[in-house]
Design an enzyme around this catalytic site. Sequence first.
Site, mmCIF file in Angstrom:
data_model
loop_
_atom_site.group_PDB
_atom_site.id
_atom_site.type_symbol
_atom_site.label_atom_id
_atom_site.label_comp_id
_atom_site.label_asym_id
_atom_site.label_seq_id
_atom_site.Cartn_x
_atom_site.Cartn_y
_atom_site.Cartn_z
ATOM 1 N N ARG A 128 19.895 10.774 -87.932
ATOM 2 C CA ARG A 128 18.591 10.173 -88.209
ATOM 3 C C ARG A 128 17.850 9.855 -86.920
ATOM 4 O O ARG A 128 16.637 9.759 -86.908
ATOM 5 C CB ARG A 128 18.772 8.859 -88.990
ATOM 6 C CG ARG A 128 19.206 9.020 -90.425
ATOM 7 C CD ARG A 128 19.617 7.670 -91.031
ATOM 8 N NE ARG A 128 18.572 6.666 -91.058
ATOM 9 C CZ ARG A 128 17.660 6.528 -92.010
ATOM 10 N NH1 ARG A 128 17.659 7.364 -93.022
ATOM 11 N NH2 ARG A 128 16.770 5.569 -91.961
ATOM 12 N N ARG A 132 15.848 12.989 -77.164
ATOM 13 C CA ARG A 132 14.747 13.721 -76.525
ATOM 14 C C ARG A 132 14.881 13.746 -75.021
ATOM 15 O O ARG A 132 15.208 12.731 -74.419
ATOM 16 C CB ARG A 132 13.405 13.042 -76.820
ATOM 17 C CG ARG A 132 13.061 12.922 -78.258
ATOM 18 C CD ARG A 132 11.576 12.577 -78.386
ATOM 19 N NE ARG A 132 11.283 12.279 -79.781
ATOM 20 C CZ ARG A 132 11.073 11.057 -80.232
ATOM 21 N NH1 ARG A 132 11.081 10.026 -79.412
ATOM 22 N NH2 ARG A 132 10.836 10.864 -81.511
ATOM 23 N N ARG A 187 26.163 -1.694 -98.619
ATOM 24 C CA ARG A 187 26.095 -2.686 -97.557
ATOM 25 C C ARG A 187 24.969 -3.633 -97.921
ATOM 26 O O ARG A 187 23.918 -3.217 -98.428
ATOM 27 C CB ARG A 187 25.796 -2.033 -96.202
ATOM 28 C CG ARG A 187 26.911 -1.181 -95.692
ATOM 29 C CD ARG A 187 28.167 -1.952 -95.429
ATOM 30 N NE ARG A 187 28.080 -2.786 -94.227
ATOM 31 C CZ ARG A 187 29.016 -3.676 -93.892
ATOM 32 N NH1 ARG A 187 30.072 -3.872 -94.683
ATOM 33 N NH2 ARG A 187 28.892 -4.359 -92.773
ATOM 34 N N ARG A 239 20.449 -6.878 -85.443
ATOM 35 C CA ARG A 239 19.169 -6.815 -84.738
ATOM 36 C C ARG A 239 18.332 -8.058 -85.027
ATOM 37 O O ARG A 239 18.611 -8.792 -85.971
ATOM 38 C CB ARG A 239 18.395 -5.548 -85.104
ATOM 39 C CG ARG A 239 18.058 -5.391 -86.561
ATOM 40 C CD ARG A 239 17.468 -3.988 -86.842
ATOM 41 N NE ARG A 239 17.363 -3.767 -88.279
ATOM 42 C CZ ARG A 239 17.115 -2.604 -88.843
ATOM 43 N NH1 ARG A 239 16.941 -1.518 -88.108
ATOM 44 N NH2 ARG A 239 17.039 -2.478 -90.146
ATOM 45 N N GLU A 266 19.484 -10.152 -88.469
ATOM 46 C CA GLU A 266 20.086 -9.412 -89.586
ATOM 47 C C GLU A 266 21.603 -9.353 -89.452
ATOM 48 O O GLU A 266 22.117 -8.863 -88.450
ATOM 49 C CB GLU A 266 19.556 -7.968 -89.613
ATOM 50 C CG GLU A 266 18.100 -7.897 -89.977
ATOM 51 C CD GLU A 266 17.612 -6.464 -90.197
ATOM 52 O OE1 GLU A 266 18.440 -5.532 -90.327
ATOM 53 O OE2 GLU A 266 16.390 -6.288 -90.223
ATOM 54 N N TYR A 311 20.569 7.278 -99.514
ATOM 55 C CA TYR A 311 20.003 6.613 -98.338
ATOM 56 C C TYR A 311 18.603 7.187 -98.081
ATOM 57 O O TYR A 311 18.369 7.922 -97.138
ATOM 58 C CB TYR A 311 20.945 6.856 -97.152
ATOM 59 C CG TYR A 311 20.663 6.074 -95.870
ATOM 60 C CD1 TYR A 311 19.712 5.071 -95.804
ATOM 61 C CD2 TYR A 311 21.390 6.348 -94.730
ATOM 62 C CE1 TYR A 311 19.489 4.371 -94.638
ATOM 63 C CE2 TYR A 311 21.185 5.656 -93.547
ATOM 64 C CZ TYR A 311 20.225 4.672 -93.510
ATOM 65 O OH TYR A 311 20.004 3.986 -92.343
ATOM 66 N N ASP A 367 14.573 7.154 -97.243
ATOM 67 C CA ASP A 367 13.492 6.444 -96.582
ATOM 68 C C ASP A 367 12.344 6.293 -97.586
ATOM 69 O O ASP A 367 12.313 6.980 -98.613
ATOM 70 C CB ASP A 367 13.002 7.235 -95.358
ATOM 71 C CG ASP A 367 13.983 7.135 -94.195
ATOM 72 O OD1 ASP A 367 14.673 6.101 -94.095
ATOM 73 O OD2 ASP A 367 14.057 8.082 -93.391
#
Length: 373
Positions: free
Chosen positions: A170, A174, A247, A278, A304, A352, A354
Amino acid sequence: MYDYLIVGAGLYGATMARRLTDAGKKVLVIDKRDTIAGNVYTKKIEGINVHIYGAHIFHTNNKRVWDYVNKFAVFNRFTNSPVANYKGELYSLPFNMYTFNKMWGVVTPDEAKERIEAQKKEAGITEPKNLEEQAISLVGKDIYEKLIKGYTEKQWGRKCCELPSFIIKRLPVRLTFDNNYFNALYQGIPIGGYTKMVENMLEGVEVKLGVDFLKDREGLEAKADKVIYTGPIDEFYDYKLGTLEYRSVRFENEILDIPNFQGNAAVNYTDSETPFTRIIEHKWFEFGKDEEGNDLPKTVISREYSSEWKKGDEPYYPVNDEKNSKLSEEYKALAGKEDKVIFGGRLGEYKYYDMDAVILSALTKADSIVGED
Ligand code: UDP
């Protein structure tokens, strides 16, 4: 009597409700929560749209989906660029030239590539079989150890060598100086919050909140020709084939009397000792301004904590391992035999997804029912 009873007022339910209503169907949407918008629900606190069920950044490559959501909201120019904090060392995400420069002091893309190749070679991985091997072969051992291992094992509660490699794919890698977390043509946050966007999607649709479908299943099913169910698929079948694992996430929210806590919307704590994964500082999704463009004096942050789901918790992430994938296929086989019930969304399909993929899947399903819009 309704043509469709839609269980769940999240993105799948709201998209279906809109399309079916526009096609002249009589629709009732119910949700067991007292709020619409499922897990994209946002609530205004201290003038800030707080993402109550976790941060959501809309991003898509799909023009149809982008055009569709833009009917219901104006999107701002937010670009997700999380920062990783590894024991006080800060790194740019996703993995790009800034990350490689900070990690190794390399300056050119060739130097970065050489480093990654050397670490990959040292690890001797030819065909990655799990997330750990996949990560090392994408970015090398140093980045795996500092920025991936701790975060992933906290997030999923499982060892990286026991997780599937697609999860890490995911994230882009770069060899350019580009901190944009997503490879998406379109990205942003709906101005005014996601709740407002979903409210617009549901305009003119009958919605009843605080109604738990599974508590009055027969009564509710009798009200409609078809049911669109977006809750957990295993719960729908009373867990008869077994319980799918999820989860869950616990959010510790704090209002701080300071204007700037961390200078970014998302900071990931990638070591294994910090108990949370995070910290989200919500005001930065909207550049720290209120709707009139004034600076906001306070800030709201959310830590979190990821945990294993147990009955009664909110399910967030389907667990992508072999055992759960197999069980979800068995449930999907049952679902395929239903002629009255359609399952959709992250929980209904145990996928999962988006946000954009959820909307696309609802649009496509709606096409098959009422034709393309
Ligand atoms: N990940 C990581 N380090 C980070 C951020 C993400 O190792 O700092 C890994 C982790 O395994 C996570 C996956 O990348 O589950 C996907 O991250 P993404 O941000 O897409 O997860 P989401 O936003 O859905 O929680």
